[in-house]
Design a protein around this motif. Structure first.
Motif, short mmCIF file in Angstrom:
data_model
loop_
_atom_site.label_atom_id
_atom_site.label_comp_id
_atom_site.label_asym_id
_atom_site.label_seq_id
_atom_site.Cartn_x
_atom_site.Cartn_y
_atom_site.Cartn_z
N TYR A 20 0.82 -1.21 0.00
CA TYR A 20 0.00 0.00 0.00
C TYR A 20 0.85 1.26 0.00
O TYR A 20 0.51 2.23 -0.65
CB TYR A 20 -1.01 0.05 1.15
CG TYR A 20 -0.73 -0.77 2.38
CD1 TYR A 20 0.35 -0.50 3.21
CD2 TYR A 20 -1.58 -1.80 2.72
CE1 TYR A 20 0.58 -1.25 4.35
CE2 TYR A 20 -1.37 -2.56 3.87
CZ TYR A 20 -0.28 -2.27 4.69
OH TYR A 20 -0.05 -3.02 5.82
N ASN A 44 -5.26 9.74 -13.41
CA ASN A 44 -5.47 9.14 -12.09
C ASN A 44 -6.88 8.56 -11.93
O ASN A 44 -7.49 8.64 -10.86
CB ASN A 44 -5.19 10.14 -10.96
CG ASN A 44 -3.72 10.45 -10.83
OD1 ASN A 44 -2.87 9.57 -10.98
ND2 ASN A 44 -3.40 11.71 -10.57
N GLN A 63 -7.18 5.96 -9.19
CA GLN A 63 -7.15 6.62 -7.88
C GLN A 63 -8.48 7.28 -7.57
O GLN A 63 -9.05 7.10 -6.48
CB GLN A 63 -6.02 7.66 -7.87
CG GLN A 63 -5.85 8.40 -6.55
CD GLN A 63 -4.90 7.69 -5.61
OE1 GLN A 63 -4.26 6.72 -6.01
NE2 GLN A 63 -4.83 8.14 -4.38
N ARG A 64 -9.02 8.02 -8.53
CA ARG A 64 -10.28 8.71 -8.31
C ARG A 64 -11.44 7.75 -8.08
O ARG A 64 -12.33 8.00 -7.27
CB ARG A 64 -10.59 9.64 -9.49
CG ARG A 64 -9.65 10.85 -9.56
CD ARG A 64 -10.01 11.81 -10.66
NE ARG A 64 -9.65 11.32 -11.99
CZ ARG A 64 -10.51 11.05 -12.96
NH1 ARG A 64 -11.82 11.21 -12.75
NH2 ARG A 64 -10.10 10.62 -14.15
N HIS A 111 -11.29 4.60 -6.84
CA HIS A 111 -11.21 3.69 -5.71
C HIS A 111 -10.72 4.30 -4.41
O HIS A 111 -10.82 3.66 -3.36
CB HIS A 111 -10.28 2.51 -6.07
CG HIS A 111 -10.76 1.71 -7.23
ND1 HIS A 111 -9.99 1.46 -8.35
CD2 HIS A 111 -11.96 1.12 -7.46
CE1 HIS A 111 -10.69 0.74 -9.21
NE2 HIS A 111 -11.87 0.52 -8.70
N SER A 112 -10.17 5.51 -4.44
CA SER A 112 -9.51 6.02 -3.24
C SER A 112 -10.49 6.27 -2.10
O SER A 112 -11.63 6.68 -2.30
CB SER A 112 -8.76 7.31 -3.55
OG SER A 112 -9.66 8.34 -3.87
N GLN A 167 -8.71 7.53 0.86
CA GLN A 167 -7.86 8.50 1.54
C GLN A 167 -7.72 8.23 3.04
O GLN A 167 -7.86 9.13 3.87
CB GLN A 167 -8.38 9.92 1.29
CG GLN A 167 -8.40 10.29 -0.19
CD GLN A 167 -9.02 11.63 -0.47
OE1 GLN A 167 -9.73 12.18 0.37
NE2 GLN A 167 -8.76 12.17 -1.65
N PHE A 188 -2.19 6.98 4.21
CA PHE A 188 -1.82 7.84 3.09
C PHE A 188 -1.69 9.30 3.52
O PHE A 188 -2.29 10.20 2.94
CB PHE A 188 -2.86 7.68 1.97
CG PHE A 188 -3.03 6.25 1.52
CD1 PHE A 188 -2.00 5.58 0.90
CD2 PHE A 188 -4.22 5.56 1.76
CE1 PHE A 188 -2.14 4.25 0.50
CE2 PHE A 188 -4.37 4.24 1.37
CZ PHE A 188 -3.33 3.57 0.74
N THR A 219 0.89 3.86 -3.75
CA THR A 219 -0.11 3.55 -4.78
C THR A 219 -1.30 2.74 -4.27
O THR A 219 -2.21 2.43 -5.03
CB THR A 219 0.55 2.76 -5.93
OG1 THR A 219 1.14 1.56 -5.40
CG2 THR A 219 1.63 3.60 -6.60
N ASP A 263 -3.95 3.28 -2.65
CA ASP A 263 -5.32 3.80 -2.71
C ASP A 263 -5.95 3.63 -4.09
O ASP A 263 -7.14 3.87 -4.26
CB ASP A 263 -5.32 5.29 -2.30
CG ASP A 263 -6.51 5.62 -1.40
OD1 ASP A 263 -7.18 4.68 -0.92
OD2 ASP A 263 -6.78 6.82 -1.19
N LYS A 264 -5.15 3.19 -5.07
CA LYS A 264 -5.73 2.86 -6.38
C LYS A 264 -6.46 1.53 -6.35
O LYS A 264 -7.23 1.22 -7.25
CB LYS A 264 -4.62 2.78 -7.45
CG LYS A 264 -3.92 4.07 -7.75
CD LYS A 264 -3.06 3.97 -8.99
CE LYS A 264 -1.90 3.03 -8.83
NZ LYS A 264 -0.96 3.09 -10.00
#
Length: 524
Positions: free
Chosen positions: A146, A354, A357-358, A360-361, A363, A368, A380, A382-383
Motif C-alpha cells: 500500500y 489518475n 485513484q479517483r 477507488h480512493s 484517503q 496515506f 499507490t 489507494d488505487k
C-alpha cells in the motif's frame, strides 16, 4: 554555516544511516494482565532448526520430484481418505517438529504437481526457477503493497513491470495499472472503472442515482464478467450476451445490434468485454472491429487478455491481438502463458488522469498521509480496492530480468509450435478427431475408442462419445500419469482440452499424451 534546522537534519540522516543501536541488556520480567513479559517467546534457535529441516523437504519433494516427468502428477485419494491421511483436526496443544515435518511431506505428496511436464489441466503450468525464488523472497519478507515506506522495492518493481506491459500493449501515451488477486478481479476492476468513467456520481450517490446500465460480452467470455455484474449491482440481466461464430469469436455486427437494442430500451450502454484467448477454444475476438463500434457509441472497451495476452510478447503471434492498443483497459495474467507463478495478474488502463485513484480512493489518513518525508505519489495502495496486497509483480520482474524479453518470446513461440505439432499428430491417428484447428495453444479433440469407430455420426454416436472423456480422465487421475481437462461445449459432446505452456514439455510428451489416452480408453 548551515542553519540550525539543516544541521539537525544532516545529523539525523547521518545517524539513520549508521548501524542500528544494540538492544539494551536483559531486564527483569514484568507481569501485565497476568502475562509475564520477559523477552521474545519464539525460540530463535528452534525456529532456525525447523526451517533448515523443512527447506530440503520442499526442494526435494515439491521442486525436484514434482517436476520430474518420471514421477506421478498426482497421487489420488478420495476426500474422505485424504481427511484421514492428513489428520486435519486442530487441537489445543502443538505437535513436535518431526510430526510437523511429516505434515509437510504429506501435504506435498497428496497435492497435484502443477509444475509437472504432464500437467495440462489448467491455463497455467510448469515451474520457472526465477519466479519461484521471487516467491520465496516475498513470502519471507511478507510485505504489503500500500505504501512505499513498507514495500519500497516491491512498489518500484511493480511500477516497472506495469510500464513495460503498457508499452508492449501499444499505449504510446502511457497508462496506469495495478496488480490484482486474479483475472476475475481484474475484470471486476474494468466494470467498476468503466461505470465510474461514465457515471462518476456513482461513487458517492450509489446505484439509485444511475440509469439502467447495460454491458456487452460474447457467449465465450469468462464467467467472471457475469459475476462482476452481479457483485457491482448492475445485474446479470443487464449483461447482453453477443453470439460468437463457429471459431468462438464475437460477431461484431451482432454486437452493434445489441448496443442499438439497449438504446432503444432507454438504457445506457457503457462497456464491452472483448476476449483475447477464450478459456475453452482459445479464440480471439476481432478487436479492431469492436473498437470501431465502441468509438461510434462511446463505449468503454475492456479486453480480457488474461490468457491470450502472452502472445503480445511474440513478434510472430501478436497479430492475434491486433487492435488491443485501442482498448481502454486490459487484463493480462503473466502467471498463465508466461509462467510467472500464481498469482500474477495485471489490470491496466489507458489513462493518465489518475482514474484508478479517483475511482477507488478512500484517503485513509492512517496510511496515506500527505506530509510524509518522501514523494507520496509512490504510495499507490489507494488505487486498489484492497488494503493488504501481495507483491505479485516481483516474481515476474525477477524472471523477466533473468531470461529477458527474448526468452519470454521464445517460450510463447515454442508453446504455439508444440500445439501445432500435437494438432498434426491428432489428424494422423485413428480414433482422434480435432474439434477445430487451434488458434492458440488450446488443442481440443475427441478420442473415439475402437468400439465406436464404425458407428455413423448421429445422436447415439455422440451420446457414446460424450461418456468417453470422463472415464479416461478418472483413469488417468487414479493412475497419476498425467492431467488433461475435458468439457462439453454448446451442443458438442465432451472433448479433451489440451493446454500447452511449459518449456519443459517435449515432443515425446505430446506423443505420450495421445498414447496414454488410447491406452486408458481403448476398451470403452
Amino acid at each position: 554555516m548551515a542553519p540550525t534546522n539543516e544541521r539537525h537534519m544532516n545529523d539525523t540522516s547521518s545517524k539513520a544511516s549508521a548501524s542500528p543501536a544494540e538492544p539494551k541488556g536483559k531486564r527483569p520480567p514484568v507481569l501485565v494482565d497476568g502475562v509475564t513479559l520477559n523477552g521474545p517467546t519464539l525460540d530463535i534457535r528452534e525456529a532456525e532448526s525447523f526451517l533448515r529441516d523443512a527447506m530440503p523437504i520442499i526442494m526435494e519433494e515439491a521442486v525436484w520430484k514434482a517436476t520430474d516427468v518420471k514421477e506421478k502428477v498426482c497421487e489420488w485419494r478420495s476426500p474422505e481418505q485424504l481427511k484421514d491421511l492428513l489428520d486435519l483436526e486442530l487441537r489445543e496443544g502443538g505437535e513436535a517438529h518431526p510430526q510437523i515435518l511429516q505434515r509437510c511431506r504429506d501435504a506435498i505428496r497428496y497435492s497435484v504437481k502443477t509444475g509437472h511436464p504432464l500437467f495440462f489441466n489448467q491455463l497455467y503450468a510448469g515451474m520457472d526457477p526465477y519466479s519461484l525464488v521471487g516467491r520465496f523472497i516475498t513470502e519471507a519478507i511478507n510485505p504489503s503493497l500500500y505504501t512505499y515506506e513498507v514495500a519500497p522495492v516491491f512498489l518500484l518493481t511493480e511500477e516497472a513491470v506495469l510500464q513495460k506491459m503498457i508499452e508492449i500493449i501499444g499505449w504510446q501515451e502511457g497508462g496506469d495499472g495495478i496488480f490484482s488477486p486474479g483475472g476475475s478481479v481484474s475484470n471486476m476492476y474494468a466494470v467498476n472503472v468503466a461505470r465510474y468513467h461514465h457515471c462518476p456520481d456513482v461513487k458517492v450517490l450509489g446505484l439509485s442515482a444511475l440509469p439502467r446500465l447495460v454491458m456487452f460480452t460474447s457467449q465465450e467470455c469468462h464467467y467472471s464478467v457475469a459475476k462482476a455484474a452481479a457483485f457491482l449491482g448492475i445485474g446479470t440481466n443487464n449483461v447482453y450476451v453477443i453470439p460468437s461464430d463457429k471459431r468462438g469469436k464475437m460477431i461484431p455486427a451482432e454486437f452493434e445490434k445489441q448496443v442499438q437494442r439497449a438504446k432503444d430500451e432507454g438504457a445506457l450502454p457503457f462497456m464491452v468485454n472483448a476476449t483475447a484467448g477464450t478459456t475453452v477454444l482459445g479464440a480471439f475476438d476481432p478487436l479492431e472491429e469492436i473498437a470501431d463500434i465502441c468509438e461510434r457509441h462511446n463505449l468503454w472497451m475492456h479486453v480480457d487478455a488474461c490468457w491470450g495476452g502472452g502472445a503480445l510478447m511474440s513478434k510472430k503471434h501478436r497479430y492475434l491481438l491486433q487492435g488491443i492498443h485501442r482498448a481502454n483497459s486490459v487484463a493480462w495474467n503473466p502467471h498463465k502463458m508466461l509462467m510467472a507463478g500464481l498469482q500474477c495478474c495485471a489490470f491496466m488502463v489507458r489513462d493518465k488522469t489518475n482514474l484508478l485513484q479517483r475511482c477507488h480512493s478512500a484517503q485513509a489518513s492512517y496510511l496515506f498521509q500527505q506530509d510524509k518525508f518522501y514523494d507520496v505519489s509512490y504510495d499507490t495502495g489507494d488505487k486498489s480496492i484492497q488494503c493488504s496486497r501481495k507483491p505479485d509483480a516481483f516474481k515476474f520482474w525477477l524472471m523477466w530480468k533473468a531470461i529477458g524479453t527474448k526468452g519470454l518470446e521464445e517460450r510463447v513461440d515454442r508453446a504455439l509450435a508444440m500445439a501445432r505439432y500435437l494438432a498434426e499428430e491428432i489428424k494422423k491417428r485413428d480414433g482422434f478427431r480435432l474439434v477445430m484447428e487451434p488458434e492458440y495453444t488450446n488443442v481440443c479433440f475427441w478420442y473415439i475408442p475402437p468400439s465406436l469407430r464404425d458407428m455413423a455420426d448421429g445422436p447415439e454416436f455422440w451420446r457414446n462419445v460424450h461418456a468417453v472423456a470422463p472415464v479416461v480422465k478418472e483413469r488417468m487421475m487414479k493412475k497419476g500419469s498425467m492431467m488433461v481437462g475435458y468439457q462439453p461445449h454448446g451442443d458438442k459432446a465432451n472433448f479433451f482440452r489440451q493446454i500447452i505452456i511449459s518449456p519443459q514439455v517435449s515432443r515425446e510428451d505430446m506423443d505420450f499424451l495421445l498414447d496414454q489416452i488410447h491406452s486408458l480408453g481403448m476398451d470403452l
